[in-house]
Design a protein around this motif. Sequence first.
Motif, PDB file in Angstrom:
ATOM      1  N   TYR A  48       0.414  -1.117   0.444  1.00 23.80           N
ATOM      2  CA  TYR A  48       0.362  -0.032  -0.196  1.00 23.80           C
ATOM      3  C   TYR A  48       1.107   1.233  -0.326  1.00 23.80           C
ATOM      4  O   TYR A  48       0.817   2.360  -1.048  1.00 23.80           O
ATOM      5  N   LEU A  49       2.022   0.827   0.973  1.00 24.70           N
ATOM      6  CA  LEU A  49       2.881   2.685   0.682  1.00 24.70           C
ATOM      7  C   LEU A  49       3.894   2.964  -0.019  1.00 24.70           C
ATOM      8  O   LEU A  49       3.919   3.949  -0.911  1.00 24.70           O
ATOM      9  N   MET A  50       4.157   1.725  -1.321  1.00 21.11           N
ATOM     10  CA  MET A  50       4.299   1.748  -2.055  1.00 21.11           C
ATOM     11  C   MET A  50       3.037   2.480  -3.503  1.00 21.11           C
ATOM     12  O   MET A  50       4.206   2.645  -4.287  1.00 21.11           O
ATOM     13  N   ALA A  51       2.402   1.621  -3.704  1.00 22.05           N
ATOM     14  CA  ALA A  51       1.111   1.851  -4.404  1.00 22.05           C
ATOM     15  C   ALA A  51       0.886   3.889  -3.671  1.00 22.05           C
ATOM     16  O   ALA A  51       1.537   4.166  -5.494  1.00 22.05           O
ATOM     17  N   GLN A  52       1.222   4.017  -2.886  1.00 30.46           N
ATOM     18  CA  GLN A  52       0.524   6.009  -2.683  1.00 30.46           C
ATOM     19  C   GLN A  52       1.485   6.914  -2.594  1.00 30.46           C
ATOM     20  O   GLN A  52       1.302   7.301  -4.159  1.00 30.46           O
ATOM     21  N   ASP A  53       3.236   5.932  -2.909  1.00 31.45           N
ATOM     22  CA  ASP A  53       5.068   6.925  -3.273  1.00 31.45           C
ATOM     23  C   ASP A  53       4.861   6.153  -5.298  1.00 31.45           C
ATOM     24  O   ASP A  53       4.461   8.149  -5.727  1.00 31.45           O
ATOM     25  N   GLU A  54       4.165   5.203  -5.699  1.00 29.17           N
ATOM     26  CA  GLU A  54       4.454   5.522  -7.179  1.00 29.17           C
ATOM     27  C   GLU A  54       2.963   5.693  -7.513  1.00 29.17           C
ATOM     28  O   GLU A  54       3.042   7.033  -8.598  1.00 29.17           O
ATOM     29  N   ARG A  89       1.733   8.543  -6.770  1.00 27.35           N
ATOM     30  CA  ARG A  89       1.918  10.451  -5.818  1.00 27.35           C
ATOM     31  C   ARG A  89       2.947  11.408  -7.179  1.00 27.35           C
ATOM     32  O   ARG A  89       2.769  12.012  -8.431  1.00 27.35           O
ATOM     33  N   HIS A  90       3.874   9.826  -8.231  1.00 28.87           N
ATOM     34  CA  HIS A  90       4.901  10.347  -8.994  1.00 28.87           C
ATOM     35  C   HIS A  90       4.257  10.129 -10.734  1.00 28.87           C
ATOM     36  O   HIS A  90       5.135  11.234 -11.076  1.00 28.87           O
ATOM     37  N   GLY A  91       2.922   9.607 -10.288  1.00 25.97           N
ATOM     38  CA  GLY A  91       2.368   9.386 -11.785  1.00 25.97           C
ATOM     39  C   GLY A  91       1.253  10.407 -11.631  1.00 25.97           C
ATOM     40  O   GLY A  91       0.497  10.647 -12.431  1.00 25.97           O
ATOM     41  N   ARG A  92       1.278  11.387 -11.076  1.00 29.92           N
ATOM     42  CA  ARG A  92       0.774  12.656 -10.485  1.00 29.92           C
ATOM     43  C   ARG A  92      -0.934  11.686 -10.534  1.00 29.92           C
ATOM     44  O   ARG A  92      -1.983  13.117 -11.014  1.00 29.92           O
ATOM     45  N   TYR A  93      -1.380  11.024 -10.028  1.00 35.14           N
ATOM     46  CA  TYR A  93      -2.664  10.407  -9.019  1.00 35.14           C
ATOM     47  C   TYR A  93      -3.058  11.029  -8.011  1.00 35.14           C
ATOM     48  O   TYR A  93      -2.564  11.325  -7.403  1.00 35.14           O
ATOM     49  N   ARG A  94      -4.471  11.845  -7.709  1.00 33.58           N
ATOM     50  CA  ARG A  94      -4.965  12.844  -6.610  1.00 33.58           C
ATOM     51  C   ARG A  94      -5.217  10.856  -5.926  1.00 33.58           C
ATOM     52  O   ARG A  94      -6.185  10.225  -6.146  1.00 33.58           O
ATOM     53  N   HIS A  95      -4.681  11.045  -4.922  1.00 31.28           N
ATOM     54  CA  HIS A  95      -5.548   9.918  -3.597  1.00 31.28           C
ATOM     55  C   HIS A  95      -6.848  10.354  -3.003  1.00 31.28           C
ATOM     56  O   HIS A  95      -6.761  10.682  -1.848  1.00 31.28           O
ATOM     57  N   TYR A  96      -7.691  10.209  -4.155  1.00 34.16           N
ATOM     58  CA  TYR A  96      -8.554  11.071  -3.029  1.00 34.16           C
ATOM     59  C   TYR A  96      -9.687  10.262  -2.273  1.00 34.16           C
ATOM     60  O   TYR A  96     -10.718  10.776  -1.598  1.00 34.16           O
ATOM     61  N   GLU A  97      -8.930   8.907  -1.881  1.00 36.08           N
ATOM     62  CA  GLU A  97      -9.778   8.495  -0.758  1.00 36.08           C
ATOM     63  C   GLU A  97      -9.018   6.984  -0.770  1.00 36.08           C
ATOM     64  O   GLU A  97      -8.145   6.404  -1.074  1.00 36.08           O
ATOM     65  N   ILE A  98      -9.555   6.235   0.180  1.00 40.55           N
ATOM     66  CA  ILE A  98      -8.627   5.105   0.317  1.00 40.55           C
ATOM     67  C   ILE A  98      -7.940   5.003  -0.042  1.00 40.55           C
ATOM     68  O   ILE A  98      -6.494   4.255  -0.153  1.00 40.55           O
ATOM     69  N   SER A  99      -8.870   4.345  -1.210  1.00 44.85           N
ATOM     70  CA  SER A  99      -8.559   2.758  -1.655  1.00 44.85           C
ATOM     71  C   SER A  99      -8.046   3.407  -3.174  1.00 44.85           C
ATOM     72  O   SER A  99      -8.393   2.683  -4.461  1.00 44.85           O
ATOM     73  N   ASN A 100      -8.621   4.652  -3.557  1.00 42.78           N
ATOM     74  CA  ASN A 100      -9.016   4.907  -5.017  1.00 42.78           C
ATOM     75  C   ASN A 100      -8.279   6.524  -5.534  1.00 42.78           C
ATOM     76  O   ASN A 100      -8.151   7.467  -4.669  1.00 42.78           O
TER      77      ASN A 100
END
Length: 362
Positions: free
Chosen positions: A190-196, A198-209
Amino acid sequence: MPTYVAALKSEIALWGSLLDGPEVHTVFFGGGTPSYLPSEDIRHTMKAITTAFNLAPCAEVTLEANPGDFTADKLAAYLDCGINRLSIGIQSFDDDLLQTLGRRHNAADAVHAYRQAADAGFENISIDLMYGLPYQNIQQWQSTLAQALELAPPHISMYCLTLEGGTPMERWVDQGSMPTPDADLAADMYLMAQDEMRHGRYRHYEISNWAQPGRRSQHNLTYWRNDPYLGVGPGAHSYLGDCRFSAIKSPREYIRRMQSVSPDSCGEPMRAMISSVPVVDEIEQIDTPLEMAETMMMGLRLDEGIGIAGFKERFGEPPSHFYADTLDELERLELLHTQEDALRLTHRGRMLGNEVFSRFFN
């Protein structure tokens, strides 16, 4: 299928009559696997919706699909009847893991399906991915994330595996023929997904989305904001007025009960109106304390958090009036903070979301 679709259309017409055809801003064809239906059945169902309800001009209309179900004709038919968003259940770009999950597609099929949908003219596509799977290692997850970012879909949902009771996978884990999912490894994924992301310029707008600008799932935002929604079909759940209710699960019984219906409960109180629908199975009355707790739980999943002014408008007082001690404790534990007139989870709070949410139900 024909008798099922006929029953579905009858239920849609019944609810449209009972609710007096309100405006609808989102439609979601959910699983099972609606893409398995012939496209004409999807067209007829959409026609039933637009006849019974006032579908807003810019409504988001999503259809869940498996990668192997697409053809050029099907995709064109979806667009023609008003479907403007697809949610594709890719789950992984690793063939071995897809086989473990019992999926019919492989990684190449998933990539082809996505590109086929984009080439057909779909501009709003979401993909689902899963982590914390048996046999899944961090390198496989990193590779799946890289391939997802290479496709650059407008929206990505990522879900940690949950072993559901009565499923083959739960039985295999209990028997020792499949390893127990590693919760610590899933947290690292999950932490890796957050980092990747963010680098891809996606908004982490919900815990799983995660979403590109302007591509948040409007339908799911309805759930997370604890707003009303209507579900139709066997096993569907709804939330209208102060009632949450579900339909019977058996498709055969659902079809049988919908064969003779009449909308004779217009204008009745909400619970009586819901009870008059022959396929409704269970009804739960939601009192104000439960509505508030659920609003806190769902809203805190969003990066926008709980707007203090909006909460006060809905419940008469701000969250601090009802949860002063809880909020103080969560802020002291650095799980929650107040920012720009909203309550939001901290980074640590997102990792421990269930710990936060449970505090509002004590």
